[in-house]
Design an enzyme around this catalytic site. Sequence first.
Site, PDB file in Angstrom:
ATOM      1  N   TYR A  35       0.821  -1.218   0.000  1.00 14.95           N
ATOM      2  CA  TYR A  35       0.000   0.000   0.000  1.00 14.95           C
ATOM      3  C   TYR A  35       0.845   1.254   0.000  1.00 14.95           C
ATOM      4  CZ  TYR A  35       0.806   1.060   4.982  1.00 14.95           C
ATOM      5  OH  TYR A  35       1.369   1.412   6.181  1.00 14.95           O
ATOM      6  N   ARG A  54       8.066   4.159  -4.684  1.00 12.65           N
ATOM      7  CA  ARG A  54       8.143   3.203  -3.566  1.00 12.65           C
ATOM      8  C   ARG A  54       7.133   2.070  -3.765  1.00 12.65           C
ATOM      9  NH1 ARG A  54       7.521   5.507   2.428  1.00 12.65           N
ATOM     10  NH2 ARG A  54       5.344   5.657   1.775  1.00 12.65           N
ATOM     11  N   ARG A 100      -6.898 -20.762  -0.511  1.00 16.01           N
ATOM     12  CA  ARG A 100      -5.836 -20.473   0.459  1.00 16.01           C
ATOM     13  C   ARG A 100      -4.700 -21.501   0.406  1.00 16.01           C
ATOM     14  NH1 ARG A 100      -4.257 -21.634   5.651  1.00 16.01           N
ATOM     15  NH2 ARG A 100      -3.552 -19.867   6.919  1.00 16.01           N
ATOM     16  N   HIS A 102      -0.270 -21.331   1.240  1.00 11.76           N
ATOM     17  CA  HIS A 102       0.773 -20.412   1.689  1.00 11.76           C
ATOM     18  C   HIS A 102       1.645 -19.945   0.531  1.00 11.76           C
ATOM     19  CE1 HIS A 102      -0.557 -21.591   5.626  1.00 11.76           C
ATOM     20  NE2 HIS A 102       0.214 -20.647   6.155  1.00 11.76           N
ATOM     21  N   LYS A 149       6.428  -1.904   1.997  1.00 13.78           N
ATOM     22  CA  LYS A 149       5.233  -1.320   2.621  1.00 13.78           C
ATOM     23  C   LYS A 149       4.049  -2.264   2.448  1.00 13.78           C
ATOM     24  CE  LYS A 149       3.210   3.298   3.247  1.00 13.78           C
ATOM     25  NZ  LYS A 149       3.252   3.260   4.707  1.00 13.78           N
ATOM     26  N   GLU A 182      11.877   3.129  14.335  1.00 14.14           N
ATOM     27  CA  GLU A 182      10.954   4.158  13.839  1.00 14.14           C
ATOM     28  C   GLU A 182       9.698   4.112  14.695  1.00 14.14           C
ATOM     29  OE1 GLU A 182       9.651   3.120   9.815  1.00 14.14           O
ATOM     30  OE2 GLU A 182       9.694   1.000  10.334  1.00 14.14           O
ATOM     31  N   LEU A 206      10.893   1.536   7.298  1.00 15.44           N
ATOM     32  CA  LEU A 206      10.312   1.975   6.037  1.00 15.44           C
ATOM     33  C   LEU A 206      11.079   3.218   5.586  1.00 15.44           C
ATOM     34  CD1 LEU A 206       7.835   1.500   4.081  1.00 15.44           C
ATOM     35  CD2 LEU A 206       6.932   3.564   5.143  1.00 15.44           C
TER      36      LEU A 206
HETATM   37  N1  PDD Z   1       2.647   5.301   7.316  1.00 14.30           N
HETATM   38  N2  PDD Z   1       7.271   4.179   9.076  1.00 14.30           N
HETATM   39  C1  PDD Z   1       6.158   3.419   8.984  1.00 14.30           C
HETATM   40  C2  PDD Z   1       6.149   2.081   9.626  1.00 14.30           C
HETATM   41  C3  PDD Z   1       5.036   3.902   8.291  1.00 14.30           C
HETATM   42  O1  PDD Z   1       3.937   3.142   8.165  1.00 14.30           O
HETATM   43  C4  PDD Z   1       5.072   5.213   7.712  1.00 14.30           C
HETATM   44  C5  PDD Z   1       3.912   5.765   6.942  1.00 14.30           C
HETATM   45  C6  PDD Z   1       6.251   5.964   7.855  1.00 14.30           C
HETATM   46  C7  PDD Z   1       6.385   7.340   7.243  1.00 14.30           C
HETATM   47  O2  PDD Z   1       6.506   7.240   5.857  1.00 14.30           O
HETATM   48  P1  PDD Z   1       5.991   8.384   4.879  1.00 14.30           P
HETATM   49  O3  PDD Z   1       6.758   9.611   5.227  1.00 14.30           O
HETATM   50  O4  PDD Z   1       6.324   7.872   3.539  1.00 14.30           O
HETATM   51  O5  PDD Z   1       4.519   8.548   5.121  1.00 14.30           O
HETATM   52  C8  PDD Z   1       7.332   5.411   8.521  1.00 14.30           C
HETATM   53  C9  PDD Z   1       1.483   5.672   6.566  1.00 14.30           C
HETATM   54  C10 PDD Z   1       1.198   7.120   6.590  1.00 14.30           C
HETATM   55  C11 PDD Z   1       0.304   4.831   7.028  1.00 14.30           C
HETATM   56  O6  PDD Z   1       0.544   3.678   7.387  1.00 14.30           O
HETATM   57  O7  PDD Z   1      -0.827   5.312   7.008  1.00 14.30           O
END
Ligand code: PDD
Length: 289
Positions: A35, A54, A100, A102, A149, A182, A206
Amino acid sequence: MARLPLANWNGEELPLEDVLVPVQDRAFFFGDAVYEAIRVYGGRAWLSQEHFARLSRSLELMRIEVDLAVIEQRTQETLEHSGVENGLIYIQVTRGAAPRTHYFPPEGTVPNVLVSVSELDGDPYAHLRTSGAKVITHEDLRWARRDIKTVNLLGNCMAAQAAREAGCAEAILISADGSLTEGTHTNLFGVSNGQLLTSPTGHHILPGITRSLVLRLAERAQVPVIERPLTIENVYSVDELFLTGTTTEILAVTEVDGRAIGNGPGPITQRLSATYHEAVREWLESAGH
Ligand code: PDD
Protein backbone atom coordinates in the site's frame (compact mmCIF):
# COMPACT_ATOMS: atom_id res chain seq x y z
CA MET A 1 -20.66 16.08 -4.47
CA ALA A 2 -19.20 12.56 -4.30
CA ARG A 3 -19.84 10.45 -1.19
CA LEU A 4 -16.51 10.32 0.64
CA PRO A 5 -14.22 8.55 0.96
CA LEU A 6 -14.45 7.98 -2.77
CA ALA A 7 -12.93 4.77 -4.09
CA ASN A 8 -11.89 3.16 -7.31
CA TRP A 9 -12.05 -0.63 -7.01
CA ASN A 10 -10.52 -2.39 -10.02
CA GLY A 11 -11.58 0.42 -12.32
CA GLU A 12 -15.05 1.03 -10.90
CA GLU A 13 -15.68 4.26 -9.03
CA LEU A 14 -17.90 4.02 -5.94
CA PRO A 15 -18.03 5.16 -2.31
CA LEU A 16 -15.41 3.32 -0.23
CA GLU A 17 -18.00 1.85 2.12
CA ASP A 18 -19.71 0.14 -0.83
CA VAL A 19 -16.59 -1.72 -1.97
CA LEU A 20 -16.89 -5.49 -1.47
CA VAL A 21 -13.71 -7.53 -1.29
CA PRO A 22 -13.85 -11.26 -2.12
CA VAL A 23 -13.29 -13.32 1.00
CA GLN A 24 -10.55 -15.35 -0.67
CA ASP A 25 -8.47 -12.24 -1.29
CA ARG A 26 -4.97 -13.00 -0.02
CA ALA A 27 -4.88 -9.71 1.86
CA PHE A 28 -7.66 -11.16 4.07
CA PHE A 29 -5.89 -14.49 4.67
CA PHE A 30 -2.25 -13.43 4.75
CA GLY A 31 -1.93 -9.64 4.65
CA ASP A 32 -0.61 -10.31 1.14
CA ALA A 33 -0.81 -6.76 -0.20
CA VAL A 34 1.19 -3.56 -0.44
CA TYR A 35 0.00 0.00 0.00
CA GLU A 36 0.77 3.70 -0.09
CA ALA A 37 -0.68 6.73 1.67
CA ILE A 38 -0.26 10.05 -0.13
CA ARG A 39 -1.10 13.47 1.27
CA VAL A 40 -3.37 15.83 -0.67
CA TYR A 41 -2.78 19.58 -0.35
CA GLY A 42 -4.75 22.07 -2.45
CA GLY A 43 -6.41 19.22 -4.36
CA ARG A 44 -3.06 17.82 -5.53
CA ALA A 45 -1.10 14.69 -4.60
CA TRP A 46 2.03 15.73 -2.68
CA LEU A 47 5.28 13.89 -3.57
CA SER A 48 3.28 11.47 -5.70
CA GLN A 49 6.24 10.46 -7.88
CA GLU A 50 8.18 9.37 -4.81
CA HIS A 51 5.18 7.41 -3.50
CA PHE A 52 4.66 5.64 -6.85
CA ALA A 53 8.36 4.81 -7.02
CA ARG A 54 8.14 3.20 -3.57
CA LEU A 55 4.93 1.37 -4.55
CA SER A 56 6.70 0.05 -7.63
CA ARG A 57 9.56 -1.25 -5.48
CA SER A 58 7.17 -2.91 -2.98
CA LEU A 59 5.28 -4.60 -5.82
CA GLU A 60 8.48 -5.83 -7.42
CA LEU A 61 9.83 -7.24 -4.15
CA MET A 62 6.50 -8.97 -3.51
CA ARG A 63 6.32 -10.14 -7.12
CA ILE A 64 2.85 -8.67 -7.71
CA GLU A 65 2.40 -7.63 -11.33
CA VAL A 66 0.19 -4.65 -12.17
CA ASP A 67 0.25 -1.76 -14.59
CA LEU A 68 1.32 1.19 -12.45
CA ALA A 69 0.39 3.74 -15.12
CA VAL A 70 -3.24 2.56 -14.83
CA ILE A 71 -3.14 2.97 -11.04
CA GLU A 72 -1.66 6.46 -11.38
CA GLN A 73 -4.41 7.44 -13.79
CA ARG A 74 -7.15 6.05 -11.51
CA THR A 75 -5.60 7.91 -8.60
CA GLN A 76 -5.67 11.20 -10.47
CA GLU A 77 -9.26 10.66 -11.62
CA THR A 78 -10.53 9.62 -8.20
CA LEU A 79 -8.85 12.64 -6.63
CA GLU A 80 -10.44 14.98 -9.18
CA HIS A 81 -13.90 13.38 -8.83
CA SER A 82 -13.70 13.49 -5.03
CA GLY A 83 -13.32 17.27 -4.97
CA VAL A 84 -11.03 16.82 -1.94
CA GLU A 85 -8.66 19.72 -1.32
CA ASN A 86 -7.06 18.59 1.94
CA GLY A 87 -6.94 14.87 2.43
CA LEU A 88 -5.36 11.51 1.97
CA ILE A 89 -5.07 9.06 -0.91
CA TYR A 90 -4.83 5.40 0.07
CA ILE A 91 -3.72 2.86 -2.54
CA GLN A 92 -3.65 -0.88 -1.90
CA VAL A 93 -2.72 -3.67 -4.29
CA THR A 94 -3.41 -7.25 -3.19
CA ARG A 95 -2.11 -10.41 -4.83
CA GLY A 96 -5.76 -11.23 -5.65
CA ALA A 97 -8.31 -13.85 -4.65
CA ALA A 98 -7.42 -17.56 -4.78
CA PRO A 99 -7.94 -20.72 -2.70
CA ARG A 100 -5.84 -20.47 0.46
CA THR A 101 -2.31 -21.81 0.01
CA HIS A 102 0.77 -20.41 1.69
CA TYR A 103 2.73 -20.44 -1.55
CA PHE A 104 1.76 -17.94 -4.21
CA PRO A 105 -1.45 -18.65 -6.21
CA PRO A 106 -1.38 -19.85 -9.83
CA GLU A 107 -0.33 -17.53 -12.60
CA GLY A 108 -3.31 -15.61 -13.92
CA THR A 109 -4.55 -14.67 -10.42
CA VAL A 110 -5.54 -11.05 -10.89
CA PRO A 111 -4.42 -8.48 -8.32
CA ASN A 112 -7.14 -6.39 -6.70
CA VAL A 113 -6.48 -2.66 -6.77
CA LEU A 114 -8.06 -0.15 -4.43
CA VAL A 115 -7.60 3.60 -4.63
CA SER A 116 -9.47 5.78 -2.18
CA VAL A 117 -9.53 9.46 -1.38
CA SER A 118 -10.65 10.78 1.98
CA GLU A 119 -10.92 14.26 3.36
CA LEU A 120 -9.01 15.56 6.37
CA ASP A 121 -10.65 18.09 8.64
CA GLY A 122 -7.69 20.47 8.81
CA ASP A 123 -4.51 19.18 10.43
CA PRO A 124 -5.15 15.94 12.37
CA TYR A 125 -2.26 16.82 14.70
CA ALA A 126 -3.25 20.48 15.26
CA HIS A 127 -3.77 19.86 18.99
CA LEU A 128 -0.15 18.67 19.35
CA ARG A 129 1.66 21.29 17.28
CA THR A 130 2.40 23.73 20.12
CA SER A 131 2.85 21.28 22.99
CA GLY A 132 4.60 18.52 21.05
CA ALA A 133 3.64 14.84 21.31
CA LYS A 134 4.11 12.33 24.10
CA VAL A 135 5.37 8.92 23.02
CA ILE A 136 6.24 5.61 24.62
CA THR A 137 8.97 3.18 23.66
CA HIS A 138 7.82 -0.33 22.77
CA GLU A 139 9.45 -3.56 21.66
CA ASP A 140 9.67 -3.79 17.87
CA LEU A 141 7.65 -6.95 17.23
CA ARG A 142 7.58 -6.74 13.43
CA TRP A 143 8.97 -8.96 10.69
CA ALA A 144 12.41 -8.48 9.14
CA ARG A 145 11.43 -6.66 5.90
CA ARG A 146 9.95 -3.41 7.18
CA ASP A 147 11.29 -1.61 4.10
CA ILE A 148 8.48 -3.20 2.05
CA LYS A 149 5.23 -1.32 2.62
CA THR A 150 2.93 -4.29 3.17
CA VAL A 151 -0.40 -4.30 5.01
CA ASN A 152 1.03 -6.84 7.46
CA LEU A 153 0.91 -4.28 10.25
CA LEU A 154 -0.10 -6.14 13.41
CA GLY A 155 3.20 -5.38 15.18
CA ASN A 156 2.64 -1.70 14.40
CA CYS A 157 -1.01 -1.85 15.54
CA MET A 158 -0.16 -3.50 18.87
CA ALA A 159 2.44 -0.85 19.67
CA ALA A 160 0.12 1.97 18.54
CA GLN A 161 -2.61 0.60 20.82
CA ALA A 162 -0.17 0.45 23.76
CA ALA A 163 0.67 4.12 23.08
CA ARG A 164 -2.99 5.04 22.99
CA GLU A 165 -3.69 3.25 26.28
CA ALA A 166 -0.78 5.21 27.79
CA GLY A 167 -2.34 8.50 26.58
CA CYS A 168 0.41 8.94 23.98
CA ALA A 169 0.35 9.82 20.28
CA GLU A 170 2.88 7.27 19.04
CA ALA A 171 5.11 4.38 20.06
CA ILE A 172 8.74 4.34 19.01
CA LEU A 173 10.04 0.87 18.45
CA ILE A 174 13.11 -0.71 20.07
CA SER A 175 14.91 -3.53 18.31
CA ALA A 176 16.68 -6.35 20.14
CA ASP A 177 20.04 -4.50 20.07
CA GLY A 178 18.58 -1.43 21.80
CA SER A 179 18.46 0.78 18.72
CA LEU A 180 15.28 2.68 17.92
CA THR A 181 13.97 1.89 14.47
CA GLU A 182 10.95 4.16 13.84
CA GLY A 183 7.41 4.85 15.01
CA THR A 184 4.39 2.66 14.21
CA HIS A 185 3.52 4.93 11.27
CA THR A 186 6.30 7.52 11.37
CA ASN A 187 10.07 7.82 11.10
CA LEU A 188 12.10 9.15 14.01
CA PHE A 189 14.68 11.95 14.17
CA GLY A 190 16.72 13.33 17.05
CA VAL A 191 18.79 16.49 17.39
CA SER A 192 21.96 16.43 19.44
CA ASN A 193 24.49 19.28 19.51
CA GLY A 194 22.92 20.84 16.42
CA GLN A 195 23.16 17.60 14.43
CA LEU A 196 20.25 15.61 13.08
CA LEU A 197 20.25 11.89 13.90
CA THR A 198 18.10 9.30 12.18
CA SER A 199 18.31 5.61 11.40
CA PRO A 200 19.87 4.82 8.01
CA THR A 201 17.58 3.03 5.58
CA GLY A 202 17.75 -0.76 5.33
CA HIS A 203 15.47 -3.73 5.92
CA HIS A 204 14.70 -2.55 9.48
CA ILE A 205 12.66 0.61 8.65
CA LEU A 206 10.31 1.97 6.04
CA PRO A 207 12.18 4.47 3.85
CA GLY A 208 9.73 7.28 4.54
CA ILE A 209 8.98 9.77 1.79
CA THR A 210 8.76 12.53 4.41
CA ARG A 211 12.04 11.28 5.92
CA SER A 212 13.81 11.77 2.56
CA LEU A 213 12.25 15.19 2.15
CA VAL A 214 13.44 16.20 5.63
CA LEU A 215 16.97 15.08 4.73
CA ARG A 216 16.84 17.34 1.65
CA LEU A 217 15.39 20.23 3.67
CA ALA A 218 18.09 19.78 6.33
CA GLU A 219 20.77 20.02 3.67
CA ARG A 220 19.22 23.22 2.34
CA ALA A 221 19.00 24.65 5.89
CA GLN A 222 22.63 23.56 6.48
CA VAL A 223 21.76 21.31 9.38
CA PRO A 224 24.30 18.44 9.49
CA VAL A 225 22.82 14.93 9.37
CA ILE A 226 24.21 11.71 10.79
CA GLU A 227 22.37 8.60 9.64
CA ARG A 228 22.81 6.59 12.82
CA PRO A 229 19.96 5.19 14.91
CA LEU A 230 19.01 6.68 18.24
CA THR A 231 19.20 4.15 21.06
CA ILE A 232 17.29 3.46 24.24
CA GLU A 233 20.39 4.74 26.10
CA ASN A 234 20.63 8.14 24.39
CA VAL A 235 17.03 8.94 23.44
CA TYR A 236 16.14 10.55 26.78
CA SER A 237 19.07 12.98 26.61
CA VAL A 238 18.76 14.34 23.05
CA ASP A 239 18.05 18.08 22.67
CA GLU A 240 15.10 17.56 20.34
CA LEU A 241 13.10 14.69 18.96
CA PHE A 242 10.54 14.61 16.16
CA LEU A 243 8.47 12.26 14.01
CA THR A 244 7.89 12.46 10.27
CA GLY A 245 5.14 10.97 8.12
CA THR A 246 2.60 11.64 5.42
CA THR A 247 -0.18 12.74 7.79
CA THR A 248 2.07 13.58 10.73
CA GLU A 249 4.30 15.91 8.64
CA ILE A 250 6.99 17.00 11.13
CA LEU A 251 5.78 16.59 14.70
CA ALA A 252 7.87 17.49 17.75
CA VAL A 253 8.11 14.90 20.54
CA THR A 254 8.40 16.47 23.96
CA GLU A 255 8.01 13.44 26.21
CA VAL A 256 9.30 9.86 25.97
CA ASP A 257 8.11 7.33 28.57
CA GLY A 258 7.07 10.20 30.83
CA ARG A 259 10.47 11.95 30.63
CA ALA A 260 10.64 15.46 29.15
CA ILE A 261 12.68 16.10 26.01
CA GLY A 262 13.81 19.72 25.77
CA ASN A 263 11.45 22.48 26.67
CA GLY A 264 8.62 22.27 24.14
CA PRO A 265 9.23 21.85 20.39
CA GLY A 266 12.89 22.68 19.73
CA PRO A 267 14.33 25.31 17.35
CA ILE A 268 15.62 22.92 14.68
CA THR A 269 12.35 20.97 14.66
CA GLN A 270 10.45 24.25 14.27
CA ARG A 271 12.78 25.46 11.53
CA LEU A 272 12.45 22.23 9.54
CA SER A 273 8.70 22.25 10.03
CA ALA A 274 8.52 25.80 8.67
CA THR A 275 10.63 24.83 5.63
CA TYR A 276 8.34 21.82 5.06
CA HIS A 277 5.31 24.11 4.82
CA GLU A 278 7.23 26.54 2.62
CA ALA A 279 8.07 23.66 0.28
CA VAL A 280 4.37 22.76 0.08
CA ARG A 281 3.44 26.40 -0.59
CA GLU A 282 6.08 26.78 -3.32
CA TRP A 283 4.93 23.57 -4.97
CA LEU A 284 1.27 24.70 -4.91
CA GLU A 285 2.20 28.12 -6.27
CA SER A 286 4.22 26.54 -9.07
CA ALA A 287 1.03 24.68 -10.04
CA GLY A 288 -0.92 27.93 -10.19
CA HIS A 289 -2.63 27.82 -6.79
N1 PDD B 1 2.65 5.30 7.32
N2 PDD B 1 7.27 4.18 9.08
C1 PDD B 1 6.16 3.42 8.98
C2 PDD B 1 6.15 2.08 9.63
C3 PDD B 1 5.04 3.90 8.29
O1 PDD B 1 3.94 3.14 8.17
C4 PDD B 1 5.07 5.21 7.71
C5 PDD B 1 3.91 5.76 6.94
C6 PDD B 1 6.25 5.96 7.86
C7 PDD B 1 6.38 7.34 7.24
O2 PDD B 1 6.51 7.24 5.86
P1 PDD B 1 5.99 8.38 4.88
O3 PDD B 1 6.76 9.61 5.23
O4 PDD B 1 6.32 7.87 3.54
O5 PDD B 1 4.52 8.55 5.12
C8 PDD B 1 7.33 5.41 8.52
C9 PDD B 1 1.48 5.67 6.57
C10 PDD B 1 1.20 7.12 6.59
C11 PDD B 1 0.30 4.83 7.03
O6 PDD B 1 0.54 3.68 7.39
O7 PDD B 1 -0.83 5.31 7.01
